[in-house]
Design a protein around this motif. Structure first.
Motif, mmCIF file in Angstrom:
data_model
loop_
_atom_site.group_PDB
_atom_site.id
_atom_site.type_symbol
_atom_site.label_atom_id
_atom_site.label_comp_id
_atom_site.label_asym_id
_atom_site.label_seq_id
_atom_site.Cartn_x
_atom_site.Cartn_y
_atom_site.Cartn_z
ATOM 1 N N ARG A 208 -17.429 31.286 42.955
ATOM 2 C CA ARG A 208 -17.682 29.986 43.587
ATOM 3 C C ARG A 208 -19.044 30.037 44.271
ATOM 4 N NH1 ARG A 208 -12.313 27.930 45.036
ATOM 5 N NH2 ARG A 208 -11.140 28.203 43.107
ATOM 6 N N LYS A 209 -19.643 28.879 44.469
ATOM 7 C CA LYS A 209 -20.921 28.831 45.175
ATOM 8 C C LYS A 209 -20.734 29.354 46.596
ATOM 9 C CE LYS A 209 -22.960 24.944 42.710
ATOM 10 N NZ LYS A 209 -23.539 23.589 42.858
ATOM 11 N N GLY A 210 -21.567 30.329 46.974
ATOM 12 C CA GLY A 210 -21.524 30.856 48.330
ATOM 13 C C GLY A 210 -22.072 29.845 49.314
ATOM 14 N N ASP A 211 -21.571 29.893 50.554
ATOM 15 C CA ASP A 211 -21.957 28.926 51.575
ATOM 16 C C ASP A 211 -21.828 29.593 52.940
ATOM 17 O OD1 ASP A 211 -22.155 26.765 53.362
ATOM 18 O OD2 ASP A 211 -21.024 25.431 52.068
ATOM 19 N N ALA A 212 -22.884 29.576 53.737
ATOM 20 C CA ALA A 212 -22.870 30.241 55.042
ATOM 21 C C ALA A 212 -22.012 29.524 56.077
ATOM 22 C CB ALA A 212 -24.300 30.388 55.567
ATOM 23 N N ASP A 213 -21.491 28.349 55.759
ATOM 24 C CA ASP A 213 -20.633 27.610 56.678
ATOM 25 C C ASP A 213 -19.220 28.187 56.597
ATOM 26 O OD1 ASP A 213 -19.251 25.805 58.225
ATOM 27 O OD2 ASP A 213 -19.917 24.035 57.119
ATOM 28 N N VAL A 214 -18.747 28.792 57.685
ATOM 29 C CA VAL A 214 -17.455 29.482 57.706
ATOM 30 C C VAL A 214 -16.305 28.564 57.291
ATOM 31 C CG1 VAL A 214 -15.793 30.659 59.217
ATOM 32 C CG2 VAL A 214 -18.223 31.175 59.396
ATOM 33 N N ALA A 215 -16.394 27.293 57.589
ATOM 34 C CA ALA A 215 -15.315 26.355 57.266
ATOM 35 C C ALA A 215 -15.032 26.277 55.765
ATOM 36 C CB ALA A 215 -15.652 24.963 57.809
ATOM 37 N N THR A 216 -16.015 26.601 54.920
ATOM 38 C CA THR A 216 -15.802 26.523 53.472
ATOM 39 C C THR A 216 -14.965 27.682 52.950
ATOM 40 O OG1 THR A 216 -17.763 27.817 52.872
ATOM 41 C CG2 THR A 216 -18.046 25.422 53.121
ATOM 42 N N GLY A 217 -14.989 28.804 53.653
ATOM 43 C CA GLY A 217 -14.267 29.991 53.203
ATOM 44 C C GLY A 217 -15.007 30.797 52.147
ATOM 45 N N PHE A 218 -16.236 30.422 51.823
ATOM 46 C CA PHE A 218 -17.003 31.096 50.775
ATOM 47 C C PHE A 218 -18.239 31.785 51.351
ATOM 48 C CE2 PHE A 218 -15.128 27.308 48.519
ATOM 49 C CZ PHE A 218 -14.048 28.007 47.995
ATOM 50 N N THR A 219 -18.076 32.480 52.472
ATOM 51 C CA THR A 219 -19.204 33.032 53.219
ATOM 52 C C THR A 219 -19.639 34.421 52.764
ATOM 53 O OG1 THR A 219 -17.724 33.878 54.919
ATOM 54 C CG2 THR A 219 -18.662 31.674 55.267
ATOM 55 N N GLN A 220 -19.103 34.892 51.696
ATOM 56 C CA GLN A 220 -19.522 36.183 51.156
ATOM 57 C C GLN A 220 -20.630 35.968 50.133
ATOM 58 O OE1 GLN A 220 -18.266 39.218 52.070
ATOM 59 N NE2 GLN A 220 -17.040 38.159 53.591
ATOM 60 N N PHE A 221 -21.358 37.037 49.843
ATOM 61 C CA PHE A 221 -22.331 36.997 48.754
ATOM 62 C C PHE A 221 -21.940 38.079 47.766
ATOM 63 C CE2 PHE A 221 -26.015 39.112 46.831
ATOM 64 C CZ PHE A 221 -26.442 38.086 46.012
ATOM 65 N N THR A 222 -21.755 37.698 46.511
ATOM 66 C CA THR A 222 -21.411 38.666 45.470
ATOM 67 C C THR A 222 -22.556 38.862 44.499
ATOM 68 O OG1 THR A 222 -19.076 38.048 45.611
ATOM 69 C CG2 THR A 222 -19.768 39.225 43.647
ATOM 70 N N GLY A 223 -23.193 37.779 44.090
ATOM 71 C CA GLY A 223 -24.264 37.892 43.112
ATOM 72 C C GLY A 223 -24.904 36.546 42.841
ATOM 73 N N ILE A 224 -25.699 36.515 41.781
ATOM 74 C CA ILE A 224 -26.424 35.307 41.405
ATOM 75 C C ILE A 224 -26.077 34.971 39.959
ATOM 76 C CG2 ILE A 224 -28.717 34.293 41.074
ATOM 77 C CD1 ILE A 224 -29.628 36.231 43.373
ATOM 78 N N CYS A 225 -25.746 33.718 39.730
ATOM 79 C CA CYS A 225 -25.368 33.270 38.393
ATOM 80 C C CYS A 225 -26.569 33.393 37.449
ATOM 81 C CB CYS A 225 -24.870 31.832 38.450
ATOM 82 S SG CYS A 225 -24.210 31.243 36.888
ATOM 83 N N ALA A 226 -26.417 34.188 36.397
ATOM 84 C CA ALA A 226 -27.500 34.423 35.437
ATOM 85 C C ALA A 226 -27.322 33.614 34.159
ATOM 86 C CB ALA A 226 -27.591 35.912 35.104
ATOM 87 N N VAL A 227 -26.092 33.150 33.910
ATOM 88 C CA VAL A 227 -25.780 32.339 32.734
ATOM 89 C C VAL A 227 -24.886 31.192 33.204
ATOM 90 C CG1 VAL A 227 -24.680 32.313 30.466
ATOM 91 C CG2 VAL A 227 -25.881 34.361 31.229
ATOM 92 N N ALA A 228 -25.292 29.967 32.964
ATOM 93 C CA ALA A 228 -24.517 28.806 33.402
ATOM 94 C C ALA A 228 -23.100 28.859 32.850
ATOM 95 C CB ALA A 228 -25.210 27.518 32.970
ATOM 96 N N ALA A 229 -22.146 28.341 33.627
ATOM 97 C CA ALA A 229 -20.751 28.360 33.202
ATOM 98 C C ALA A 229 -20.030 27.109 33.679
ATOM 99 C CB ALA A 229 -20.057 29.599 33.765
ATOM 100 N N ALA A 230 -19.197 26.553 32.813
ATOM 101 C CA ALA A 230 -18.371 25.406 33.158
ATOM 102 C C ALA A 230 -17.145 25.892 33.932
ATOM 103 C CB ALA A 230 -17.938 24.686 31.885
ATOM 104 N N VAL A 231 -16.414 24.963 34.510
ATOM 105 C CA VAL A 231 -15.179 25.286 35.230
ATOM 106 C C VAL A 231 -14.241 26.048 34.302
ATOM 107 C CG1 VAL A 231 -13.150 24.286 36.352
ATOM 108 C CG2 VAL A 231 -15.409 23.297 36.743
ATOM 109 N N ASP A 232 -13.638 27.122 34.808
ATOM 110 C CA ASP A 232 -12.689 27.974 34.090
ATOM 111 C C ASP A 232 -13.298 28.761 32.928
ATOM 112 O OD1 ASP A 232 -10.554 27.305 35.772
ATOM 113 O OD2 ASP A 232 -10.059 25.543 34.572
ATOM 114 N N ALA A 233 -14.634 28.810 32.849
ATOM 115 C CA ALA A 233 -15.302 29.613 31.816
ATOM 116 C C ALA A 233 -15.834 30.893 32.442
ATOM 117 C CB ALA A 233 -16.452 28.821 31.194
#
Length: 121
Positions: free
Chosen positions: A19-44
């Motif tokens: 999921r897109k990372g976001d520094a806003d704690v309320a989103t729940g996505f405050t971690q950083f794992t990596g950078i998308c190198a190949v575009a992907a659709a939902v569930d791909a």
């Protein structure tokens, strides 16, 4: 996900998803794992870079060599992007993504060096 999106991994009912990372704690996505190198659709399947020098990272700010080259970049409060300054507001997470190695406009080149700094309380 688009090429250059900053992502984190989340457990969605037993399935690992990016999921897109976001520094806003309320989103729940405050971690950083990596950078998308190949575009992907939902569930791909998505191609995610975990290390290296990535040249298509999306920033909230237009690149300026004098101000940005060689400086730390952070997970942004604008989902899926980096920003050149650390978040400063209560309820945000400071997560270093890496070092700026170049760029043009809002497309930056980043040497990935992830590091959790703090959650602002």
């Amino acid at each position: 996900l688009a090429v250059g999106d900053v992502v984190c991994f989340v457990n969605d009912g037993g399935t690992l998803e990016a999921r897109k990372g976001d520094a806003d704690v309320a989103t729940g996505f405050t971690q950083f794992t990596g950078i998308c190198a190949v575009a992907a659709a939902v569930d791909a399947d998505a191609g995610i870079a975990f290390a290296g020098n990535i040249d298509q990272v999306t920033s909230t700010t237009a690149f300026n060599a004098t101000n940005h080259l060689g400086k730390t970049v952070y997970l942004s409060t604008d989902a899926g992007k980096i920003q050149p300054s650390a978040p400063t507001t209560t309820g945000q997470t400071v997560f270093k993504v890496g070092i700026c190695a170049g760029g043009s406009g809002t497309t930056w080149e980043v040497l990935i060096q992830p590091e959790f700094i703090m959650e602002i309380g």
